[in-house]
Every structure is written in C-alpha cells, then in structure tokens.
Write a protein that holds these residues in place. Sequence first.
Motif, short mmCIF file in Angstrom:
data_model
loop_
_atom_site.label_atom_id
_atom_site.label_comp_id
_atom_site.label_asym_id
_atom_site.label_seq_id
_atom_site.Cartn_x
_atom_site.Cartn_y
_atom_site.Cartn_z
N GLY A 179 45.86 44.62 26.94
CA GLY A 179 45.36 43.24 26.80
C GLY A 179 46.51 42.27 26.95
N ASP A 180 46.56 41.62 28.09
CA ASP A 180 47.69 40.74 28.39
C ASP A 180 47.26 39.29 28.52
OD1 ASP A 180 50.42 40.66 28.62
OD2 ASP A 180 50.44 40.84 30.78
N GLY A 181 46.22 38.93 27.77
CA GLY A 181 45.77 37.54 27.72
C GLY A 181 45.36 36.99 29.07
N ASP A 182 45.86 35.80 29.36
CA ASP A 182 45.55 35.13 30.62
C ASP A 182 46.77 35.15 31.54
OD1 ASP A 182 43.34 33.97 31.89
OD2 ASP A 182 44.19 31.97 31.72
N SER A 183 47.56 36.23 31.43
CA SER A 183 48.78 36.35 32.21
C SER A 183 48.44 36.68 33.65
CB SER A 183 49.65 37.47 31.63
OG SER A 183 49.07 38.72 31.93
N PRO A 184 49.44 36.60 34.56
CA PRO A 184 49.18 37.01 35.95
C PRO A 184 48.66 38.43 36.08
CG PRO A 184 51.22 35.76 35.83
CD PRO A 184 50.77 35.98 34.41
N LEU A 185 49.09 39.34 35.19
CA LEU A 185 48.59 40.71 35.26
C LEU A 185 47.11 40.79 34.90
CD1 LEU A 185 51.45 42.91 33.78
CD2 LEU A 185 50.62 42.87 36.13
N ALA A 186 46.71 40.08 33.85
CA ALA A 186 45.30 40.05 33.49
C ALA A 186 44.47 39.42 34.59
CB ALA A 186 45.10 39.29 32.18
N LEU A 187 45.00 38.40 35.21
CA LEU A 187 44.29 37.75 36.30
C LEU A 187 44.27 38.63 37.56
CD1 LEU A 187 45.49 34.05 35.91
CD2 LEU A 187 43.37 35.10 35.11
N LEU A 188 45.30 39.47 37.73
CA LEU A 188 45.28 40.41 38.85
C LEU A 188 44.07 41.33 38.72
CD1 LEU A 188 46.48 41.87 41.31
CD2 LEU A 188 47.89 43.21 39.72
N ARG A 189 43.83 41.81 37.53
CA ARG A 189 42.65 42.66 37.31
C ARG A 189 41.38 41.90 37.65
NH1 ARG A 189 38.81 43.33 33.37
NH2 ARG A 189 38.06 45.47 33.03
N GLU A 190 41.28 40.67 37.19
CA GLU A 190 40.08 39.87 37.40
C GLU A 190 39.87 39.58 38.89
OE1 GLU A 190 38.21 35.77 35.45
OE2 GLU A 190 39.93 36.77 34.53
N VAL A 191 40.93 39.14 39.56
CA VAL A 191 40.82 38.83 40.99
C VAL A 191 40.58 40.12 41.79
CG1 VAL A 191 42.14 38.04 43.01
CG2 VAL A 191 42.19 36.73 40.88
N GLY A 192 41.29 41.18 41.43
CA GLY A 192 41.13 42.44 42.15
C GLY A 192 39.70 42.95 42.08
N MET A 193 39.08 42.87 40.93
CA MET A 193 37.71 43.34 40.79
C MET A 193 36.74 42.45 41.57
SD MET A 193 37.71 44.58 36.78
CE MET A 193 36.05 45.27 36.87
N LEU A 194 37.01 41.16 41.60
CA LEU A 194 36.17 40.26 42.40
C LEU A 194 36.29 40.59 43.89
CD1 LEU A 194 36.82 36.82 40.64
CD2 LEU A 194 34.66 38.11 40.64
N ARG A 195 37.50 40.86 44.33
CA ARG A 195 37.71 41.18 45.74
C ARG A 195 37.09 42.53 46.10
NH1 ARG A 195 38.50 37.28 49.09
NH2 ARG A 195 39.12 38.94 50.54
N ILE A 196 37.10 43.48 45.18
CA ILE A 196 36.44 44.77 45.43
C ILE A 196 34.94 44.55 45.57
CG2 ILE A 196 35.84 46.97 44.34
CD1 ILE A 196 38.70 47.02 43.20
N GLU A 197 34.38 43.68 44.76
CA GLU A 197 32.95 43.38 44.86
C GLU A 197 32.63 42.71 46.19
OE1 GLU A 197 28.93 43.05 44.20
OE2 GLU A 197 30.45 44.33 43.24
N LEU A 198 33.50 41.81 46.65
CA LEU A 198 33.29 41.19 47.96
C LEU A 198 33.38 42.22 49.07
CD1 LEU A 198 35.36 37.89 47.50
CD2 LEU A 198 32.87 38.10 47.63
N GLU A 199 34.30 43.16 48.93
CA GLU A 199 34.41 44.24 49.91
C GLU A 199 33.12 45.04 49.95
OE1 GLU A 199 38.08 47.03 50.66
OE2 GLU A 199 36.81 48.01 49.16
N ARG A 200 32.59 45.33 48.78
CA ARG A 200 31.31 46.06 48.72
C ARG A 200 30.20 45.28 49.40
NH1 ARG A 200 26.69 45.87 46.91
NH2 ARG A 200 27.10 43.85 45.98
N ALA A 201 30.15 43.97 49.16
CA ALA A 201 29.07 43.15 49.70
C ALA A 201 29.10 43.07 51.22
CB ALA A 201 29.12 41.76 49.09
#
Length: 478
Positions: free
Chosen positions: A183-205
Amino acid sequence: MPSRRTHVTESVAQSELAVALAKLRAELDVPESFSPEVLAEAESMRAAAPATDLRHLAFLTIDPLGSTDLDQALCIERLAGGFLVHYAIADVPGWVYPGGAVDLEARRRGQTLYAADGRVPLHPVVLSEDRASLLPDADRSAFVWAFELDEEGEVASTGLTRAMVRSREQLTYDEAQARIDAGDGDSPLALLREVGMLRIELERARGGASLNSPDEEIVRTADGGYSLERRHPLPVEQWNAQLSLMTGMAAAQLMLDARVGVLRTMPKPSEERTTAFRAQTRALGLPWPETVSYGEYLRGLDRDDPASLAVMQAASGLFRGAGYLAVDGEVPPDPIQSALAAPYAHVTAPLRRLVDRWGLVVCEALCAKREVPDWARASLHELPSLMGASSQRAGRLEAESIARVEAALLSARVGEHFRATVLEVRGERVVLQLAEPAVTAMCPAPVGVRAGTALEVVLLAADIATGTIEFGAVAASD
C-alpha cells in the motif's frame, strides 16, 4: 509464483558448456569488444544540454535486478478526471553522432544481445551504462513523453520534448511489487498499478493480447556456473509494460499522421492458422469460444494448469512474421501490429535497440512541428533489414544458448526418468515441458498422445556441444 532454478554444478559440464557457448558465438558472428576508434569516439562525446528542465519531477526506474542500462523512467500524477504520465526515455540520439564510428557500429549490431556467457551491448558501456543511462541521482538528458489520460486510461493528449531529468530511485521489479502490495498511497507506484490495469482493460476491449508467458532465462552463478530460471512475470511488470506499449502506440499514430517513421508490424494470423489453433484448444479441453476475443480467452487461462501451458505454446505460434516497415510519404494499407490490435512503433529502448533512436528523433521533430532531420529520414529504409538481421541473430543466440545450458543441466542424468507435460504434437514427435528441471525438449510421439497430457520419459542422451537432448517415452507398463 516462485521461479525454478537448476544449477550446472559439475566442473566437467561447466567446462564443456563454456567451450560450446564460445563456439556458438563464433558461429553466429556475435560481436566481441568495440574497436579503439569506437571507444575513443564514445569517450569524447558530449551531449548538448536540453533547453527544458524537468528535474523537479520525481522520476523512478523499475528494472530487473542488477540492471545498469536504464532506458525508461516514469512519473505519474493524478489529475482531476484522469492522470498525467511523464515517461522519460534515454537520450541516445544526443550522444551518438549520425555517421560516426559509434553509429556505424550500432547499425552493424542492431541490438544488445543476451548471451549465456555475457551481454553484448549495442553501445559502449560508457554510454549505455553511464552517461546516457537514466541512473538514479544523476542529471540526464532524456526524451520525455507527456500523456494526459482520462479516467478510463485513454490518451487525451500526447507531447514529446527533450529535457533534463533526474531519477530519484532505481527499483527492482520485486521491490516495486512489494511496495505496491504494502500500500503506497497515491504515489507514482500506486498510480502505475491503477493506470496499468486501465490500459490492460483497454487492450482487452480492442481485442489485443499480451501473452505474458513464463520467461526462461540463463543466469550466471557466483561460482562461474550457470542456472536456468523459468519465472512468471509479476503484475508490476505487466503494468510497467503497458506504459511502453502506450508510448509505442502513440508514436506510431504520430508517424502515420505525418506519413514518416518506422513501424513495428505483425500480420493477422491466417484463417487456416486460426482454425487450427481453435482445434488445438478443443483437443486440450479448453476450447476458445467463437464469441470470445483471442486476448480475453488467453487472460482467462489458469497459468498453473498443464493444459494451459500447452495452449500458450500453441498461441505463441499463432502470430508470426513480426517485422519493421519504413514509412515515407505513403500510409501502408495495413499498419496494425495484430497482437496488440493497434499500430505500434519501437521508441522506448534506445540503449538496447537501434530502431528506437530513429523513432524518438522522428517523433520529437513532429511534436515540435519541425522537419525530420535529413540523416534520419534518408536512412529510414535501411532499418527493416538491419533490424531483421539483428533479430534473427538474437533469436538464434537465445534459443541455442538455452539448448546448450539445458543439455549441461541434464548431462549427468542420462537414464533417469522424468515427468513431463506434452505441449504440442508435431507429427511423429511431441514437444515436452519437464516439471523439473525447467527444460523444454522433444521425443517420439507415443501412439494416441495428445497435447496437455502428462507423460513419463527417460533421458537417452544430452550433448552439450550441440544442445541436443533425446528423450524416449516410457510405456505405461514400465
């Protein structure tokens, strides 16, 4: 998932393996050291300081343990309704003079080669592991991409400028994953997870897919021996890769809009090949439904299921024919990289891959609304053949090195029985995956055997010099 390692410990096997690997290098004409002329030019090079200063941004790098040739650094911030992603790429064009000794040698090499007995860099280490590398706590010039993303992860705007940056941290994948999991709060690493998962979903779509199959790596041990590691990528590696894919797709779109650049292409699989793959999945008991996209089907596989391993083996052969296409004045009729389901260009690894240097220079000029430099435009047409030859050599070096290490791992175990999974049936032979050690091999196909089934095999021979391994199937009554 933990990795599996098997170590070549016998001194005789180590000695034979060292000779075999050296011979392989010679057979493939793998470059050795750089010439005095190349080294002298690299030492004398000085990159002009960029006008833009972005050292206030908290960039960090995420790479395998021990990496020193750091191509990318990331910085992610949350915006109202989305994200701002800064992605810094090593400024190799700033350090390499077009037509100079380093440039010409890089064109001959094409890419960094990863051999069992050592890495063969594309550029002299004074550049690739020092002056041009995005090492922590060092001022570096870089090509910095700026992406505004909406809340779904779609790119709303793209920018690219050459700027001075300073990385704050160098993390390994394990360190980054542990910090995110904690749990790294709202750090760049936490946001990397968030952005990465969104981009994986876009790839799926859009119907794209990243195989994310296990990596097989040769690792040099402290005692001078070798080990073979098969490991599954961590989630952070997939999220990090999505930033690179996003950048490559944005670069390709810039090139297509301007009708100039070099694309990474891959044709769609033929109807015949797709039909054959569907038949294989049915035979394995994991049918690919007509209503499900290729990428969504692969993402639903259980990576621990032996039948899934066989499906992944079959899937790796579905998309073939990857290459490069120079664009100068005409838009190609089908610019799609079919596995990604989008146009794509290589622009994120210039320390290790020749073509990225051209991609960065072209895209930066387009974003600045300048003419593409004459040297880059005039030599675009050379890149597909240069990269094709380099990729062929790199592929052979990797595959044949692994084969020789596998033979060394098994050389003292002739006559032993092993449990294996049948990955693929190829006529009268089958492709096997041993449970331990993590070796892939072939043997004559028993009557009625199918992909995905377990098989007991006996090792008949293991020749280190050629990397040849021979197995035989053990009859059920044995």
